[in-house]
Design a protein around this motif. Structure first.
Motif, short mmCIF file in Angstrom:
data_model
loop_
_atom_site.label_atom_id
_atom_site.label_comp_id
_atom_site.label_asym_id
_atom_site.label_seq_id
_atom_site.Cartn_x
_atom_site.Cartn_y
_atom_site.Cartn_z
N LYS A 427 -42.18 32.13 -37.49
CA LYS A 427 -42.83 32.32 -38.79
C LYS A 427 -42.14 33.41 -39.61
CE LYS A 427 -46.56 29.57 -38.41
NZ LYS A 427 -46.99 28.58 -39.41
N LYS A 428 -41.59 34.41 -38.92
CA LYS A 428 -40.86 35.47 -39.63
C LYS A 428 -39.51 34.97 -40.13
CE LYS A 428 -42.97 39.42 -37.26
NZ LYS A 428 -42.72 40.64 -36.44
N VAL A 429 -38.86 34.17 -39.31
CA VAL A 429 -37.56 33.62 -39.69
C VAL A 429 -37.71 32.59 -40.80
CG1 VAL A 429 -35.56 32.29 -38.87
CG2 VAL A 429 -36.57 34.06 -37.42
N TRP A 430 -38.72 31.75 -40.65
CA TRP A 430 -38.94 30.63 -41.58
C TRP A 430 -40.45 30.48 -41.76
CZ3 TRP A 430 -36.80 24.97 -40.57
CH2 TRP A 430 -36.95 24.23 -41.73
N PRO A 431 -41.02 31.03 -42.84
CA PRO A 431 -42.49 30.98 -43.04
C PRO A 431 -42.96 29.56 -43.34
CG PRO A 431 -41.39 31.92 -44.96
CD PRO A 431 -40.33 31.75 -43.92
N LEU A 432 -42.97 28.75 -42.32
CA LEU A 432 -43.29 27.33 -42.43
C LEU A 432 -44.65 27.05 -41.82
CD1 LEU A 432 -42.41 24.28 -42.84
CD2 LEU A 432 -41.49 24.43 -40.51
N GLN A 433 -45.45 26.27 -42.51
CA GLN A 433 -46.73 25.82 -41.94
C GLN A 433 -46.46 24.57 -41.12
OE1 GLN A 433 -49.82 24.64 -44.70
NE2 GLN A 433 -51.43 25.08 -43.21
N PHE A 434 -46.61 24.70 -39.81
CA PHE A 434 -46.30 23.58 -38.92
C PHE A 434 -47.25 22.40 -39.13
CE2 PHE A 434 -44.44 27.02 -36.21
CZ PHE A 434 -43.14 26.56 -36.24
N ALA A 435 -48.55 22.72 -39.26
CA ALA A 435 -49.54 21.65 -39.38
C ALA A 435 -50.80 22.19 -40.06
CB ALA A 435 -49.90 21.09 -38.00
N HIS A 436 -51.50 21.30 -40.74
CA HIS A 436 -52.76 21.68 -41.39
C HIS A 436 -53.91 21.62 -40.38
CE1 HIS A 436 -51.06 21.72 -45.44
NE2 HIS A 436 -50.41 20.61 -45.12
N ALA A 437 -55.04 22.20 -40.76
CA ALA A 437 -56.21 22.21 -39.88
C ALA A 437 -56.65 20.78 -39.54
CB ALA A 437 -57.36 22.97 -40.56
N ARG A 438 -56.42 19.87 -40.47
CA ARG A 438 -56.79 18.47 -40.23
C ARG A 438 -56.07 17.90 -39.00
NH1 ARG A 438 -54.71 13.54 -41.80
NH2 ARG A 438 -56.25 11.85 -42.01
N PHE A 439 -54.82 18.30 -38.81
CA PHE A 439 -54.04 17.82 -37.66
C PHE A 439 -54.72 18.24 -36.36
CE2 PHE A 439 -50.98 18.91 -34.32
CZ PHE A 439 -50.36 17.68 -34.12
N TYR A 440 -55.09 19.51 -36.26
CA TYR A 440 -55.71 20.01 -35.03
C TYR A 440 -57.10 19.40 -34.81
CZ TYR A 440 -51.93 23.39 -35.36
OH TYR A 440 -50.68 23.96 -35.45
N GLY A 441 -57.80 19.15 -35.91
CA GLY A 441 -59.11 18.52 -35.79
C GLY A 441 -59.02 17.12 -35.21
N TRP A 442 -58.10 16.31 -35.74
CA TRP A 442 -57.93 14.95 -35.23
C TRP A 442 -57.33 14.94 -33.83
CZ3 TRP A 442 -60.27 10.74 -36.47
CH2 TRP A 442 -60.78 10.57 -37.75
N LEU A 443 -56.48 15.91 -33.53
CA LEU A 443 -55.93 16.02 -32.17
C LEU A 443 -57.07 16.26 -31.17
CD1 LEU A 443 -53.56 16.28 -30.18
CD2 LEU A 443 -53.38 18.69 -30.83
#
Length: 526
Positions: A427-443
């Motif tokens: 996250k420090k090297v590349w401030p990228l959002q891997f997945a939204h909360a919706r992804f974890y909810g459906w997982l």
């Protein structure tokens, strides 16, 4: 050559090596099951104690050094190639000779440290496998640098196929002849050398037609670059083997005093049953996602077309998706899978704990591969080392208290730390959002649906079966596992947390995209 043609060739070569890597890893996971069935838990313990020594040098040289050589050749002019190859050959030859001396001459000392002097013969047999490291690394690196991936892929598969064949045929012959389990283990370890020799023979013809004819020299810190690159490329692949090495030096010794030698061997052999299960889970989770890593590097360089963030996010989500599915699924049916594959359900609790390493290890493999593409080597290496020390400390503390379950828990702690720390560093090297909360909810929803379906299926079915014991376990495994996978994929496809276009990017993802479109006929492809 046009940029489009170059990209097509690049992707074709990467896909070929990915497919070869998939086959090699699949064979590596699968052969352990019939081998354990032939030699039992004690024989499996004997083999697994020494396997990490050979695997570490093999991964570092034939994989890590091959990539390092290829990278260095690609970065320099043709006139310098002969000098680079010569310097690389002598460096790897020195490492190989040192490894041979350590394994062959130091076999007695190493076996003593592991608490089993009879393992010395296996260590000496393994020493001969390192003889082929230098030629393998040089030939693979040279061919990869020229984009000639087909011979490399063929040699990788052939090497593993020969190794597996020698292991299984040798173990069967040794057991049938009444030889000791240590003799069967020597044959199995020596098989690595037979496979490497076969790969050398296959690669030589292609390499000879492309080898350097000039007498070039290269003075650019070749040795340092080769060492740093080879270690950075292979360090994540080495991690699981290094964890196994820690187990080789600690688990048996810590169990021997309270349980006795024979019981400690059997317990370590039962604990090692987790290795093929975890390898298979990691294979499912990473083989497809790691194919995205070259695309990330390519799009970073070209700075056109699709964003590299798309590939990075997709690699993370698909890796987590399949890793959680594999770990949760195995947890539900572990006693049955354990008995179906390894004859008894012994140690199923430890294997359930161990199997959750699939999630952490999958993330570690994907994240380190992407970070390497950024040139970030030192911090990931440091984190891997800290995780390894946590594993060692965990074994020393938890094995005396909880036996092999403690060893599995120690591995979980070490790998979970590495994965969490890598995410924070990424996250420090590349401030990228891997997945939204919706992804974890459906997982979570997919996992719960799979759990309910499999549990209900087993509860209803088991009392109706006319078999018991291993046949019952085989039937449950062959029916409950596909059922769980189908339910999980149906929920994931209906949710579209991976879009159709994203599935199309992943090799072999077209069928999942088709399933998703069939389940969501009114949704537009996005």
């Amino acid at each position: 050559m046009t940029a489009q043609h170059s990209m097509a060739s690049f992707l074709k070569g990467a896909a070929l090596l990915t497919l070869a890597g998939f086959v090699v890893k699949l064979l590596s996971a699968v052969y352990r099951v019939p081998f354990q069935n032939l030699v039992g838990d004690e024989g499996f313990y004997i083999y697994q104690q020494v396997y990490p020594f050979v695997a570490i040098f093999g991964i570092w040289t034939s994989y890590g050094f091959a990539v390092a050589v290829s990278k260095l050749l690609a970065e320099h002019q043709d006139i310098e190639h002969a000098g680079i190859l010569r310097a690389a050959f002598w460096l790897i030859a020195i490492i190989s000779a040192s490894a041979f001396a350590v394994l062959y001459l130091g076999a007695g000392v190493l076996a003593g440290w592991m608490g089993d002097p009879l393992l010395a013969g296996l260590l000496r047999a393994g020493a001969f496998a390192v003889v082929f490291m230098a030629p393998l690394a040089i030939m693979k690196g040279r061919l990869q640098a020229t984009g000639n991936m087909a011979p490399v892929a063929t040699a990788q598969v052939a090497e593993q196929a020969v190794r597996v064949a020698v292991i299984l045929i040798g173990a069967f012959a040794a057991v049938s002849s009444g030889l000791s389990l240590y003799a069967a283990g020597q044959v199995a370890i020596a098989a690595a050398g037979a496979g490497a020799f076969a790969a050398v023979l296959l690669l030589w013809r292609s390499y000879r037609s492309q080898r350097e004819r000039s007498i070039g020299t290269f003075r650019g810190g070749t040795t340092k670059k080769l060492l740093v690159t080879s270690l950075s490329v292979s360090m994540s692949s080495l991690l699981l083997v290094l964890f196994q090495l820690v187990d080789s030096f600690t688990v048996y010794r810590l169990l021997e005093q309270p349980l006795g030698a024979e019981a400690a061997m059997e317990q370590k052999g039962i604990y090692d049953r987790a290795q093929p299960l975890v390898q298979f889970g990691i294979l499912l989770a990473t083989s497809l996602t790691l194919s995205l890593v070259p695309l990330i590097a390519r799009t970073m360089q070209e700075k056109s077309g699709r964003s590299p963030a798309l590939y990075a996010s997709l690699a993370f989500r698909v890796s987590v998706l399949f890793a959680v599915a594999a770990s949760a699924g195995l947890t539900l049916v572990m006693p049955y899978v354990n008995e179906a594959l390894f004859k008894t359900p012994d140690g199923s609790v430890a294997l359930i704990v161990f199997n959750w390493q699939i999630v952490s290890m999958s993330l570690v493999l994907v994240l380190t591969a992407i970070l390497y593409g950024f040139g970030k080597i030192r911090v990931p290496a440091l984190l891997l080392f800290i995780g390894l020390m946590l594993k060692l400390a965990g074994n020393l503390l938890l094995v005396p208290l909880y036996g092999i379950t403690g060893a599995a828990l120690a591995g979980n702690i070490g790998l979970a730390f590495i994965a969490a720390a890598l995410i924070c560093y990424f996250k420090k090297v590349w401030p990228l959002q891997f997945a939204h909360a919706r992804f974890y909810g459906w997982l979570t929803a997919a996992s719960v649906a799979m759990t309910i379906a499999v549990y209900a299926f087993v509860v209803v079915l088991v009392p109706l079966l006319p078999w018991s014991g291993r046949w019952e376990a085989v039937f449950i495994t062959l029916t409950a596992v596909p059922l769980g996978a189908a339910v999980f994929l149906l929920v994931v496809s209906k949710s579209r947390i991976i879009t159709e276009r994203e599935w199309y990017i992943i090799p072999f993802g077209r069928r999942l995209a088709a399933l998703q479109l069939a389940l969501n006929p009114r949704k537009k492809r996005s």
